[in-house]
Write an enzyme that holds these catalytic residues in place. Structure first.
Site, mmCIF file in Angstrom:
data_model
loop_
_atom_site.group_PDB
_atom_site.id
_atom_site.type_symbol
_atom_site.label_atom_id
_atom_site.label_comp_id
_atom_site.label_asym_id
_atom_site.label_seq_id
_atom_site.Cartn_x
_atom_site.Cartn_y
_atom_site.Cartn_z
ATOM 1 N N HIS A 128 -7.162 -4.609 -0.741
ATOM 2 C CA HIS A 128 -6.509 -5.888 -1.046
ATOM 3 C C HIS A 128 -7.248 -6.604 -2.161
ATOM 4 O O HIS A 128 -7.104 -7.808 -2.343
ATOM 5 C CB HIS A 128 -6.458 -6.792 0.184
ATOM 6 C CG HIS A 128 -5.939 -6.107 1.389
ATOM 7 N ND1 HIS A 128 -6.768 -5.467 2.286
ATOM 8 C CD2 HIS A 128 -4.679 -5.931 1.828
ATOM 9 C CE1 HIS A 128 -6.028 -4.934 3.237
ATOM 10 N NE2 HIS A 128 -4.765 -5.187 2.985
ATOM 11 N N HIS A 172 0.827 -1.218 0.000
ATOM 12 C CA HIS A 172 0.000 0.000 0.000
ATOM 13 C C HIS A 172 0.860 1.266 0.000
ATOM 14 O O HIS A 172 0.389 2.337 0.368
ATOM 15 C CB HIS A 172 -0.916 0.013 1.222
ATOM 16 C CG HIS A 172 -1.725 -1.228 1.376
ATOM 17 N ND1 HIS A 172 -2.619 -1.638 0.423
ATOM 18 C CD2 HIS A 172 -1.746 -2.171 2.348
ATOM 19 C CE1 HIS A 172 -3.184 -2.784 0.805
ATOM 20 N NE2 HIS A 172 -2.658 -3.125 1.964
#
Lengths: 331, 331
Positions: free
Chosen positions: A219, A57
């Site tokens: 995700h 991320h």
């Protein structure tokens, strides 16, 4: 799978090593266990801020370590929670005697591991408070999550709590302002493409050339629904309207608008999204008084974007504006 | 083609409009013709800096408009040079009486159009100097180019010349320091995937799942050769070694290392490239004293990266370090 990596099992270590070399003026990288701390940690008398989560991320979270934001970031493996045996020493490393705030995105693994780490720190005499970020309005409960997921709103929590800690607020006050951000921030995202986790080697989900996923998780967790590809303004509407509704946005509200890229979308497209999201907010009578556009909470090379709205008050605005010096956010 | 756009023919206008709304404290957007200027332009007595080029490379150039860097950016259509009738008024808009420097990437269309615009400005009594950036060591002559292409080294030219103008250097001095950067900066890139120009609708070139293009141009122009996918360190070697050789890097040199993402590559991978590029530089006895890692000169959603090395001296270092306040670069 084509990626600029050497070995899927080494990518996080090598990337964080590179990060530490590039930003040695700001951070230090500790290994075994792996975490990133402010170069001047611990800062005596200041509340320490620790965040972390699965890697993939970036720049979240290591990119936000530095003066006015996080004291430490604990990167897990790709899309995998960091373990308590890394979070606990990171917590100890940034304890300047005023206690430590854990900022945790709401994923079951992260919650459990930060909880265990907080218990370990407590046993060592470090006071720990925890704030859980759950800004994603797309779905209640999800893969890996009970309740809402924590996504790009995390940047606002880390920035504002970091500023409160930097000005000398005590642990209860820093936790309180962080909770106020959580209470006033909402997000929703869209995926135009999936991403591939290096050790998996294949895309995390399938999306045909004609469809997109509204309400995607960072995700690749399922969102609200798949729809046919649509114009940007229509997609932006599908993201921004639920955010405004859930926030109960009222005429006269001042907001921060964050349009966040998922990693593989050109910046030019993020500004197209920003343009329309801003119009929608203004259409409700809100004023966009602060803005942030770019890749801040990504999903590897996923194409897509998310819209985050934070309702501001004078104090939150002042804390957002306060100086910050990190690799990914600086003013 | 899946993109967050409304209409391929409107994407640049809408994106720049969004950019202007998000950064109204820094810039103003002029339309018909379209260009972006510093909010406080023209700055009386300061040399004005104008750059521009085809869109699709964001944040280049509009993201670098602001105090300490560019005074104006002129965005063309996607991968298409801006026209003289936009460059000339942008030049006039930032002329504070001390003349204007055009910073032009070496593409035939850009060269011609900036040249014509400089003649138009000259006819209006504005003194214009031009510096051409040609840092790409991959190939001599290329699609759209006679001689070497201008790529990510442009960021260093704009930053350093911008700092020289900001401290009050005259036009000849600003042009001279910009030329010194050009003389000391080299780049080379790799593509793992192609990108799709909105109005074309199909990828700009074909690359199989098993191969990558070494020496790619920022519009997908052919590079040196295609090779099978390889580990990041090996690819980094293929980019960094020609850069070091061409620069004649010597032991004891101080350098800025810029690892630039092409738009679709995760930040984590750029740091893996940075880690090895830095080792290679240090292996030649150079010291990496300044670093920049991120998406600065992109090719829409192309996956890939480039390595740029700038040989520094004390003055170039000081100008690099000087304050800058733009949307994409700020310190």
């Amino acid at each position: 799978m084509k990626k600029l990596i050497n070995d899927p099992s080494r990518v996080v270590d090598e990337s964080v090593e590179g990060f530490g070399l590039a930003h040695a003026d700001l951070v230090a990288v500790r290994t075994d266990p792996l975490f990133v701390v402010r170069a001047d940690a611990p800062v005596r008398g200041k509340v320490g801020l620790v965040s972390g989560g699965g890697s993939g991320h970036e720049p979240l979270h290591a990119g936000f370590v530095g003066r006015g934001m996080l004291d430490a970031a604990v990167p897990g493996a790709m899309f995998t929670s960091p373990t308590p045996d890394a979070i606990a020493p990171a917590t100890a490393a940034v304890d300047g005697g005023a206690g430590v705030l854990h900022i945790v995105k709401n994923y079951t693994g992260d919650i459990l591991n930060f909880e265990t780490a907080a218990e370990l720190a407590d046993a060592d005499g470090i006071e720990v408070r925890t704030v859980v970020v759950n800004d994603d309005v797309a779905v209640e409960d999800s893969l890996y999550t009970a309740g809402r997921r924590g996504v790009a709103g995390t940047v606002a929590v880390e920035k504002i709590a970091g500023a409160a800690a930097e000005r000398g607020d005590d642990l209860a006050s820093v936790a309180s302002v962080a909770e106020r951000v959580v209470a006033n921030v909402r997000s929703m995202g869209v995926a135009l493409s999936a991403c591939t986790v290096p050790h998996a080697g294949t895309p995390s989900f399938d999306l045909t050339d004609a469809e997109i996923e509204i309400g995607i998780g960072i995700h690749g967790e399922p969102g609200r629904r798949r729809i046919p590809m649509a114009p940007a303004d229509e997609i932006t509407d599908l993201l921004t309207t639920p955010v405004m509704d859930d926030l109960g946005l009222a005429s006269g509200d001042q907001v921060l608008l964050l349009v966040n890229g998922m990693g593989g979308t050109p910046l030019s497209e993020l500004y197209v999204v920003y343009r329309h999201a801003r119009r929608l907010l203004e259409g409700r009578g809100a004023t966009v008084s602060r803005s942030l556009v770019g890749n801040y909470v990504t999903s590897l090379e996923m194409q897509g974007a998310s819209v985050t709205v934070l309702r501001l008050d004078d104090e939150l605005t002042a804390l957002w504006d306060a100086p910050v010096h990190t690799a990914a956010l600086r003013w």
